[in-house]
Write an enzyme that holds these catalytic residues in place. Structure first.
Site, PDB file in Angstrom:
ATOM      1  N   SER A  45       0.857  -1.187   0.000  1.00  0.00           N
ATOM      2  CA  SER A  45       0.000   0.000   0.000  1.00  0.00           C
ATOM      3  C   SER A  45       0.886   1.227   0.000  1.00  0.00           C
ATOM      4  CB  SER A  45      -0.886   0.005   1.256  1.00  0.00           C
ATOM      5  OG  SER A  45      -1.556   1.234   1.355  1.00  0.00           O
ATOM      6  N   ALA A  83       1.389   2.525 -17.552  1.00  0.00           N
ATOM      7  CA  ALA A  83       0.737   3.515 -18.417  1.00  0.00           C
ATOM      8  C   ALA A  83      -0.684   3.776 -17.940  1.00  0.00           C
ATOM      9  CB  ALA A  83       0.708   2.995 -19.862  1.00  0.00           C
ATOM     10  N   GLU A 119      -4.835  -9.105  -5.357  1.00  0.00           N
ATOM     11  CA  GLU A 119      -3.556  -9.653  -5.820  1.00  0.00           C
ATOM     12  C   GLU A 119      -3.206 -10.940  -5.073  1.00  0.00           C
ATOM     13  OE1 GLU A 119      -1.836  -5.212  -6.857  1.00  0.00           O
ATOM     14  OE2 GLU A 119      -1.140  -6.299  -5.083  1.00  0.00           O
TER      15      GLU A 119
END
Length: 941
Positions: A45, A83, A119
């Site tokens: 985080s 990106a 994740e």
């Protein structure tokens, strides 16, 4: 290989802004080359530690980097590699699937992040939990052994997605310390070790192999860079590069030379300890000034611990007498050359010309109480009085003896002078009129010494008839029967400062102590001199010690209370030592002998301070000072804890009772208010240190004797260890156990101690191991320390917490680096049996140890060397040792049931003290001999 920094702070299109508040992300470059594989995926985080992930990235890039590559691992990070796209999650998921390891930076913030949870969930779904690396950066991470899962209440850093993922406790890397360290680079040893832990599996190497590869890579880089620079320099500015190399080599050679010279001077200083203590001190200081190496520091401490202050030649032949002036500013000596000489004891220079007048050897010497006159005796049968300022004889010699006069003494009021001669008489004189006072005191044979009691009422004499006689100084009548016990001639007598003890010495090689009132001998004779003749005996001004010199050339100090010798004999004279005197303040002891040398000693070095502390009826097992140093607590086999004032050496309260068996350990809380005792009765008791009252019921739980206790966490927690092989933690306020007992040792635990910061607990015991524990969680920290081939009896942390000292049955003291858990230097050897206790001084400069051989030894923990001579006289095995908070006093516990206090050779500025006791600087000749290649500079002012 490449590490991808996957970030939970990426916000996919349409994501709830509130759910990701504080986790904005700005990306800049294409996410990845299609099909590219990564060594690891880092999940964390951003709001938790903004600088931490970049530091991890840089560390992984640089550790073990080959010289020909920019990075060891290509690390992909958010602000340089992601990106702006509406489909970030598919991109992240794709790269998750292409990564070999998942590195989770666990913290309370990451535990609340839904993107970290996504994740983790993806990784476990695709690859399972085996390749997850957990790095705890903040919060708690506690494994519940019974539940086989993370403790959900205590593990504030663990994301819910990890609960139930592991069957056994996973290995995780604790990097919470990084919050206290702003230098998160590979130059930081702790950070470097953590990076190596992470990078090792990525490189397919063990951690040690990776660190070795990193060292080799660095060497190759240095070699390549150096080679390139040299090549360019040769082509461009050959002369400049050659000059730089020459300067570097010169500087390196100079550093090596100075290091070698510093060590050499320290070694020479130690070799000169006995033969030339002044030069020894000066060389120790010179070595330290040249380079402050551990050996040079040990040299300073060793010179400081040497009781010999200096020596200088006196008369042209043997010396017979010595006396300090009442103000301590001058020292008078007499010699076989018939002269009397005055000396400055600080500069060791003669004051004026010798006093001449005796027609044969001058014998005894004494100053009047006011210091205005000096009396000497000689083999010419005269007593002579001198003015020590003008160095002129006062009037005519006092005559009346028919032979040599060997003893002389002033009465305390200075109105009477007594002399003792081989004609068997003691004569009294009025020093003002230089006339005899009444008839001589008769004796059956030659009289060699005379002494007044401190109140002036009693006169003691010693002579050829092997007895000591006491006389009423006013009526000149004998007092009672003679004091008999010597088997040969009595050569010297001396009263203690309080007049309660009389000492005598003579040709039988013994010193005997007497009660001048009852005429009875006190205790056994003091023996130790290896020659039959003891020429002189004197009490120190405070009466706490007694000194003697003898035909064996040694000076010995005794404890008149216990009749034991204090420390080792003071050696340095090359022939018989015949005379001796204490300075008025007791800080200097002068001795003189047949070698023509006057030697000065510091009797306070490692000297016992006063009488032993007696009261226990059995061996004392443990002792400790209160935090303010005003109280010493002792615990022993008599089931009591006793409190003492270390200044008055008196008990300050009634014994603390409650244990039904021996008290084996004792500890003060950090604020000094609570005292804890560990007992052979399997309990721990608490007392109010001020009132002596018990606090609550006994702490029970151990199934065998409790051997040690220690306070931690600011006094809120108490640890106890015992024969059942467990450590128990207690809440001091509620007196209830904290969690389950700490297990791991396979046998009795002898010692438990907290690190200075209270975070770590160290234990040692019968199973030969030393173990570390997290004081907050009770978790074992790393593998046990091994090294002692037998039981570990005691442990002590250095004041800075970096070093741990252990005492073992193998007779050694061993030191470990607390951080690396590796041994420091070679084991400290010297004890001839089991080492029972160790203690650091408050400044960490000294380490003290005691053992069954009855000696107390001091060590320099940085140079791994013993400092000074061992102290003896601890009453058998020494079962405990503790420094006072100011470091000036050492307390030891004896098997004989007595505690003893000793002065220690610590100093805030050893250089200044050594220079002061040396009294000079190096001469030109000494400089040329020992530092001939060094430019002349001041060693001492």
């Amino acid at each position: 290989m490449t590490v991808l920094a996957g970030r939970d702070d990426l916000t996919p299109a349409g994501a709830d802004a509130e759910a990701v508040a504080g986790e904005r992300h700005v990306a800049a470059e294409p996410l990845a080359v299609a099909g590219k594989r990564y060594a690891a995926f880092i999940s964390y985080s951003r709001s938790a530690r903004g600088a931490f992930a970049p530091a991890i990235q840089r560390g992984l890039q640089q550790l073990a980097r080959p010289w020909h590559r920019r990075r060891a691992l290509e690390v992909f990070r958010d602000t340089t590699g992601l990106a702006v796209t509406a489909e970030l999650w598919p991109s992240i998921r794709s790269n998750l699937d292409r990564s070999a390891w998942f590195v989770l930076l666990a913290s309370p913030e990451s535990a609340r992040s839904r993107w970290v949870g996504k994740e983790i969930g993806r990784w476990i779904e695709v690859k399972g939990p085996q390749t997850i690396m957990i790095v705890v950066t903040d919060g708690g991470c506690v494994w519940d052994e019974a539940a086989g899962d993370f403790d959900r209440a205590a593990s504030t850093a663990v994301h819910p997605a990890l609960h139930g993922a592991f069957g056994v406790e996973p290995r995780y890397l604790d990097m919470r310390w990084a919050h206290e360290d702003v230098h998160l680079t590979l130059r930081n040893a702790s950070f470097r070790g953590a990076i190596a832990e992470l990078a090792a599996p990525m490189h397919g190497l063990a951690k040690d192999e990776l660190e070795g590869e990193d060292v080799r890579a660095q060497r190759r880089r240095v070699q390549v860079i150096t080679g390139s620079v040299l090549a360019m320099a040769v082509l461009l500015v050959l002369s400049v590069v050659a000059g730089l190399i020459a300067v570097q080599q010169r500087d390196l050679a100079e550093v090596r030379r100075q290091d070698a010279l510093s060590r050499q001077l320290a070694a020479r200083s130690e070799n000169l300890d006995d033969t030339d203590p002044v030069l020894s001190r000066l060389l120790a200081v010179a070595g330290w000034r040249i380079m402050q190496t551990p050996d040079a520091h040990a040299g300073l401490l060793n010179a400081l611990a040497n009781p010999s202050v200096g020596g200088f030649p006196g008369h042209s032949g043997k010396l017979n007498g010595a006396a300090f002036s009442p103000d301590g500013r001058s020292l008078a000596t007499t010699g076989e050359d018939g002269t009397v000489r005055l000396w400055d004891p600080v500069t060791r220079r003669q004051l004026g010309q010798p006093l001449t007048g005796h027609s044969g050897p001058a014998q005894d010497v004494a100053f009047s109480p006011d210091g205005r006159s000096l009396a000497t005796t000689g083999e010419d049968g005269t007593v002579r009085l001198w003015d020590p300022v003008t160095r002129r004889q006062l009037g005519q010699p006092l005559t009346g003896h028919s032979g040599a006069i060997y003893g002389v003494a002033f009465s305390p009021d200075g109105r009477t002078l007594a002399s003792a001669g081989v004609d068997g008489s003691v004569r009294l004189w009025d020093p003002a009129t230089r006339r005899g006072l009444g008839r001589p005191l008769g004796n059956p044979g030659p009289v060699y010494d005379v002494a007044f009691s401190p109140d002036g009422r009693t006169l003691a004499t010693g002579g050829n008839d092997k007895v000591v006689r006491l006389w009423d100084a006013v009526t000149r009548r004998r007092l009672g029967r003679p004091l008999s016990g010597h088997t040969e001639t009595v050569l010297r007598v001396a009263f203690s400062p309080d007049g309660k003890t009389l000492a005598s010495a003579g040709d039988d090689g013994t010193v005997r102590l007497w009660d001048p009132v009852t005429h009875r001998q006190l205790g056994k004779a003091l023996t130790g001199h290896t020659d039959n003749v003891i020429w002189e005996v004197r009490f120190s001004p405070d009466g706490r010690s007694l000194a003697s010199v003898g035909g064996d050339g040694t000076v010995r100090l005794w404890d008149p209370a216990t009749h034991r010798q204090l420390g080792e004999a003071l050696t340095g004279h090359t022939d018989q030592a015949r005379a001796m005197a204490f300075s008025p303040d007791g800080g200097t002891l002068a001795s003189a002998g047949n070698d023509g040398m006057i030697r000065l000693w510091n009797p306070a070095v490692h000297r016992r301070l006063g009488r032993p502390l007696t009261g226990h009826t059995g061996p004392i097992r443990a002792l400790t000072f209160s935090p303010d140093g005003r109280t010493l607590a002792t615990a022993g086999d008599d089931k009591t804890v006793r409190l003492w004032d270390p200044v008055t050496r008196e008990e300050t309260a009634a014994p603390l009772t409650g244990h039904t068996d021996a008290v084996l350990g004792v500890a003060f809380s950090p604020d000094g208010r609570v005292l804890a005792g560990a007992g052979g009765d399997r309990t721990v008791l608490l007392w109010d240190a001020a009132t002596g009252r018990r606090i609550g019921a006994p702490l029970t739980g151990h199934s065998g004797p409790v051997y040690d206790v220690a306070f931690g966490s600011g006094g809120r927690v108490l640890a106890s260890a015992g024969a059942d092989g467990t450590v128990r933690l207690w809440d001091v306020r509620t007196r209830r156990p904290l969690g389950q007992p700490l297990t791991g040792h396979t046998d009795t635990i002898w010692t438990v101690t907290f690190s200075p910061d209270g975070r770590t607990l160290a234990t040692g015991g019968l199973d030969t191991t030393i173990r570390f524990w997290d004081a907050a969680t009770g978790r074992r920290l790393g593998a046990p320390l091994t090294g002692h081939p037998g039981p570990v009896y005691d442990l002590a942390f250095s004041p800075d917490g970096r070093t741990l000292a252990g005492a073992g049955v193998d007779g050694t003291v061993r030191l470990w680096d607390v951080r690396t858990r590796r041994p420091l230097g070679q084991p400290l050897t010297g004890h001839t049996g089991t080492v029972l206790r160790v203690a650091f001084s408050r400044d960490g400069r000294l380490l003290a140890s005691t053992g069954v051989d009855g000696t107390i030894r001091f060590w320099d923990p940085e140079a791994y060397r013993q400092i000074g001579r061992p102290m003896t006289g601890s009453g058998g095995s020494s079962l405990g040792v503790a420094f006072s908070p100011d470091g000036r006093t050492l307390a030891t516990a004896g098997e004989d049931g007595a505690a003893r206090l000793w002065g220690t050779a610590t100093a805030a500025d050893p250089v200044a003290l050594l220079c002061a006791t040396a009294g000079r600087t190096l001469t030109d000749a000494e400089w040329s001999l020992h530092l001939k290649d060094e430019p002349r500079r001041p060693v001492c002012p």
